[in-house]
Every structure is written in C-alpha cells, then in structure tokens.
Write a protein that holds these residues in place. Structure first.
Motif, PDB file in Angstrom:
ATOM      1  N   ASP A   2       0.704  -1.157   0.145  1.00  0.00           N
ATOM      2  CA  ASP A   2       0.074   0.016  -0.015  1.00  0.00           C
ATOM      3  C   ASP A   2       0.886   1.181  -0.078  1.00  0.00           C
ATOM      4  OD1 ASP A   2      -2.145   1.618   0.094  1.00  0.00           O
ATOM      5  OD2 ASP A   2      -2.808   1.324   2.110  1.00  0.00           O
ATOM      6  N   LYS A   3       1.074   1.902  -1.201  1.00  0.00           N
ATOM      7  CA  LYS A   3       1.843   3.156  -1.346  1.00  0.00           C
ATOM      8  C   LYS A   3       0.917   4.118  -1.680  1.00  0.00           C
ATOM      9  CE  LYS A   3       5.712   5.059  -3.667  1.00  0.00           C
ATOM     10  NZ  LYS A   3       6.833   5.273  -2.360  1.00  0.00           N
ATOM     11  N   HIS A   4       0.958   5.302  -0.669  1.00  0.00           N
ATOM     12  CA  HIS A   4       0.257   6.470  -1.168  1.00  0.00           C
ATOM     13  C   HIS A   4       1.054   7.467  -1.926  1.00  0.00           C
ATOM     14  CE1 HIS A   4      -2.895   5.159   1.673  1.00  0.00           C
ATOM     15  NE2 HIS A   4      -2.134   4.622   2.485  1.00  0.00           N
ATOM     16  N   MET A   5       0.222   8.328  -3.068  1.00  0.00           N
ATOM     17  CA  MET A   5       0.731   9.414  -3.641  1.00  0.00           C
ATOM     18  C   MET A   5       1.593  10.433  -2.626  1.00  0.00           C
ATOM     19  SD  MET A   5      -0.420  11.755  -6.786  1.00  0.00           S
ATOM     20  CE  MET A   5      -1.047  10.290  -7.793  1.00  0.00           C
ATOM     21  N   TYR A   6       0.579  10.707  -1.644  1.00  0.00           N
ATOM     22  CA  TYR A   6       0.988  11.820  -0.799  1.00  0.00           C
ATOM     23  C   TYR A   6       1.149  11.269   0.486  1.00  0.00           C
ATOM     24  CZ  TYR A   6      -1.366  14.712  -4.268  1.00  0.00           C
ATOM     25  OH  TYR A   6      -1.767  15.294  -5.316  1.00  0.00           O
ATOM     26  N   GLN A  58      -6.479  21.123  -6.413  1.00  0.00           N
ATOM     27  CA  GLN A  58      -6.515  19.833  -6.066  1.00  0.00           C
ATOM     28  C   GLN A  58      -5.230  19.287  -4.958  1.00  0.00           C
ATOM     29  OE1 GLN A  58      -6.891  17.929 -10.122  1.00  0.00           O
ATOM     30  NE2 GLN A  58      -9.284  18.008  -9.832  1.00  0.00           N
ATOM     31  N   CYS A  59      -4.978  20.156  -4.103  1.00  0.00           N
ATOM     32  CA  CYS A  59      -4.122  20.103  -3.319  1.00  0.00           C
ATOM     33  C   CYS A  59      -4.790  19.408  -1.896  1.00  0.00           C
ATOM     34  CB  CYS A  59      -3.429  21.450  -2.777  1.00  0.00           C
ATOM     35  SG  CYS A  59      -2.305  21.202  -1.351  1.00  0.00           S
TER      36      CYS A  59
END
Length: 118
Positions: A2-6, A58-59
């Motif tokens: 599970d790797k998140h972009m942020y 979209q921050c």
C-alpha cells in the motif's frame, strides 16, 4: 504493498523542510499568517476561499488544512460545501468559456476551406 501518492504530514517532514530553508520557511509562515488574519475579510471567509481554491488546485493538504481551519473558525458544513460548489462551477466555467477558442478555430478553418473552394 500500500503506497500512497501523498505522504502523511509529519513533524519530521515539517522539521526537514524548515531546516533546509529556514529563512524562506519563516518568511512563508509570516506571509501565510498575515494573509489569513482578520482584515476586510474575516479569517473564516479567507479559509472558505482557500477551501474553494484548494479544490481547484487539487491540493489534498490544503483541502484538509483549510477545511479544518474554516470549521475551527465557525464555518458550517453547509458553508464549506457551498465553497466547494463555487470551485466546481468556476472550474467548469473555465472550460465552457475556453470553448470560444475551439469554436473560433473551427470557424476559421471552415472559412479557409470555403475560400479555397471558390
């Protein structure tokens, strides 16, 4: 995996960012504090504007941070959602308004085609 972009915000990342450019970080914090202080617009209103802008840019960090700040300053869930709808309309409105470019291009191409046919 599970790797998140942020990455989740953390004190360690904040500290690293500050240590890498301390003067700039301090200047940015002072600027931000000044911008979001009560003035002609209330801090709450400024945070609602920031919620809308954050949805356009979209921050995810800004969405969360300014939503929380707006609520802490007394914004209701309805006010936050209305700000988001303003952002959605402005984003869609930009696409609609820029359709003039596509229409103008097609009209120019059609006119050029007609002139070649004569």
């Amino acid at each position: 995996m599970d790797k998140h972009m942020y990455p989740d915000p953390s004190i360690e990342l904040h500290r690293q960012r500050t240590e890498l450019a301390p003067d700039t970080a301090a200047a940015f914090k002072a600027f931000s504090d000044s911008v979001f202080a009560d003035g002609a617009l209330s801090g709450k209103m400024k945070d609602l504007i920031a919620v809308a802008v954050a949805h356009v840019t979209q921050c995810p960090y800004c969405i969360r941070g300014h939503t929380a700040s707006a609520v802490r300053r007394g914004a209701t869930q309805q006010e936050v959602m209305e700000a988001i709808w303003v952002a959605a309309e402005m984003r869609a409105g930009g696409a609609y308004a820029h359709s003039n470019l596509a229409l103008d291009t097609m009209n120019q191409m059609a006119a050029e085609k007609r002139s070649r046919e004569v």
